[in-house]
Design an enzyme around this catalytic site. Structure first.
Site, short mmCIF file in Angstrom:
data_model
loop_
_atom_site.label_atom_id
_atom_site.label_comp_id
_atom_site.label_asym_id
_atom_site.label_seq_id
_atom_site.Cartn_x
_atom_site.Cartn_y
_atom_site.Cartn_z
N GLU A 67 0.83 -1.22 0.00
CA GLU A 67 0.00 0.00 0.00
C GLU A 67 0.86 1.26 0.00
O GLU A 67 0.37 2.35 0.33
CB GLU A 67 -0.96 0.01 1.20
CG GLU A 67 -1.86 -1.21 1.34
CD GLU A 67 -2.87 -1.38 0.20
OE1 GLU A 67 -2.89 -0.52 -0.71
OE2 GLU A 67 -3.59 -2.38 0.22
N HIS A 71 -3.00 2.10 8.36
CA HIS A 71 -4.06 1.26 7.77
C HIS A 71 -4.27 0.02 8.61
O HIS A 71 -3.31 -0.69 8.93
CB HIS A 71 -3.64 0.87 6.34
CG HIS A 71 -4.49 -0.20 5.73
ND1 HIS A 71 -5.86 -0.11 5.63
CD2 HIS A 71 -4.16 -1.40 5.18
CE1 HIS A 71 -6.33 -1.20 5.03
NE2 HIS A 71 -5.33 -2.01 4.76
N HIS A 89 -7.19 -3.40 9.58
CA HIS A 89 -8.35 -4.21 9.18
C HIS A 89 -9.33 -4.26 10.36
O HIS A 89 -9.41 -5.25 11.07
CB HIS A 89 -7.90 -5.60 8.75
CG HIS A 89 -7.12 -5.61 7.48
ND1 HIS A 89 -6.59 -6.76 6.93
CD2 HIS A 89 -6.80 -4.60 6.62
CE1 HIS A 89 -5.96 -6.46 5.80
NE2 HIS A 89 -6.06 -5.16 5.59
N GLU A 137 -18.55 11.92 22.22
CA GLU A 137 -17.32 12.64 21.89
C GLU A 137 -16.83 12.40 20.47
O GLU A 137 -15.85 13.03 20.04
CB GLU A 137 -16.24 12.32 22.92
CG GLU A 137 -16.67 12.83 24.29
CD GLU A 137 -15.55 12.98 25.29
OE1 GLU A 137 -14.43 12.54 25.00
OE2 GLU A 137 -15.82 13.54 26.35
N HIS A 154 -12.79 -3.93 3.55
CA HIS A 154 -11.35 -4.07 3.69
C HIS A 154 -10.82 -3.47 5.01
O HIS A 154 -10.17 -4.16 5.77
CB HIS A 154 -10.65 -3.42 2.48
CG HIS A 154 -9.18 -3.61 2.45
ND1 HIS A 154 -8.46 -3.82 1.29
CD2 HIS A 154 -8.25 -3.63 3.45
CE1 HIS A 154 -7.17 -3.97 1.58
NE2 HIS A 154 -7.02 -3.85 2.88
P1 13P Z 1 1.16 -5.50 3.04
O1 13P Z 1 1.57 -6.76 3.78
O2 13P Z 1 1.75 -5.44 1.67
O3 13P Z 1 1.40 -4.27 3.87
O4 13P Z 1 -0.41 -5.60 2.79
C1 13P Z 1 -1.30 -5.73 3.86
C2 13P Z 1 -2.59 -5.07 3.61
O5 13P Z 1 -3.32 -4.82 4.54
C3 13P Z 1 -2.99 -4.70 2.23
O6 13P Z 1 -4.08 -3.86 2.21
ZN ZN Z 2 -5.30 -4.00 4.03
#
Ligand code: 13P
Ligand code: ZN
Length: 275
Positions: free
Chosen positions: A116, A140, A142, A170, A211
């Site tokens: 990413e 980022h 999940h 809040e 995602h």
């Molecule tokens: P990477 O292991 O390449 O960072 O990818 C993980 C991920 O969450 C892709 O969206």
């Molecule tokens: Zn991801």
């Protein structure tokens, strides 16, 4: 100074360990990047590897030319970063055009920066410009509950922002600009990076349907705290929806205006609609 002893490296590692414990980072899920300050680069410069060949970023970020970033490696598990950071992390340097990078530290057993990287760098470029260089962290994760909501709520900024604000008093203070939503796209490339960076012009939080989530912030604490707050709010909403499809009472648009007044934040009018 040894790279691993630098405070920004220690803080980066702590954040990835905290994040793993939140259960947002199954396998290699998620990635983190930090834009180094000039003095931090100078502190560790004697410990950097000699420059190697340039590698294409896959997009252009001229606003970040010559900058250094600490990033997670592609395929690396957040679980393992605290165990062996030199294997899992990299410090990269960008060229003068912002088109290529080279690895100056880390990934000692090989590998490349997160897949990413285009999204991270395009987000950094937007935020560096908009915040006069204050924002340095792009994260980022999940996030389970936020992902769950992308299956049942319309994929619209106004719906997600309003629903998430309503779940905890809040929330509008923590993310007054709201959240952006990107519909399902193939991850890991320039296309999704462009769509995400467009939304980062308006928001510090961007949700990727089915995602996860991206957040931008000044410090590791603020960025982690922002993502945590949004995900906690999503968790409450998932529970509310699971208990009953209809709320009996909620935080109204008038209540949101009252909170904004007391906490001196401005909430965009487009999110204060009557339901
Ligand atoms: P990477 O292991 O390449 O960072 O990818 C993980 C991920 O969450 C892709 O969206
Ligand atoms: Zn991801």
């Amino acid at each position: 100074m040894k790279v691993l002893e630098a405070k920004f490296v220690q803080d980066f590692i702590k954040m990835t360990d905290d994040a793993f414990r939140m259960n947002w980072h199954e396998r290699n899920g998620g990635n983190l990047s930090y834009r180094l300050k000039e003095e931090e680069v100078e502190l560790i410069r004697p410990r950097l590897n000699p420059p190697t060949e340039w590698v294409s970023i896959g997009t252009e970020v001229p606003g970040l030319s010559g900058e250094f970033f600490l990033v997670t490696g592609s395929g690396m598990y957040f679980r393992n970063i605290i165990v062996d950071p030199e294997v899992c992390l990299a410090i990269i340097e960008l060229d003068e055009k912002g088109e290529n990078y080279r690895i100056r530290w880390g990934l000692v057993e090989g590998g490349r920066p997160t897949s990413e990287l285009p999204t991270h760098l395009m987000n950094h470029e937007v935020k560096k410009r908009l915040t006069n260089g204050k924002h340095r962290v792009i994260y980022h994760a999940h996030t389970t509950n936020t992902i769950a909501l992308t299956f049942v709520l319309p994929l619209e900024d106004r719906v997600f922002t309003r629903e998430l604000w309503e779940m905890a008093t809040e929330c509008p203070v923590v993310f007054p600009d709201g959240v952006g939503v990107v519909g399902w796209m193939v991850p890991g490339g320039r296309e999704i990076a462009i769509e995400t960076a467009k939304l980062m012009e308006k928001y510090d939080v961007v949700i990727w349907a089915h995602h996860g989530m991206f957040c931008s912030g000044e410090t590791f604490d603020l960025t982690f705290g922002l993502l945590h707050t949004v995900e906690k709010s999503a968790e409450i909403l998932v529970k509310v929806l699971a208990i009953s499809p209809k709320k009996l009472q909620t935080i109204t648009e008038d209540n949101l205006r009252e909170v904004a007044g007391s906490f001196h934040v401005t909430l965009p009018e487009r999110f204060l609609y009557k339901k």
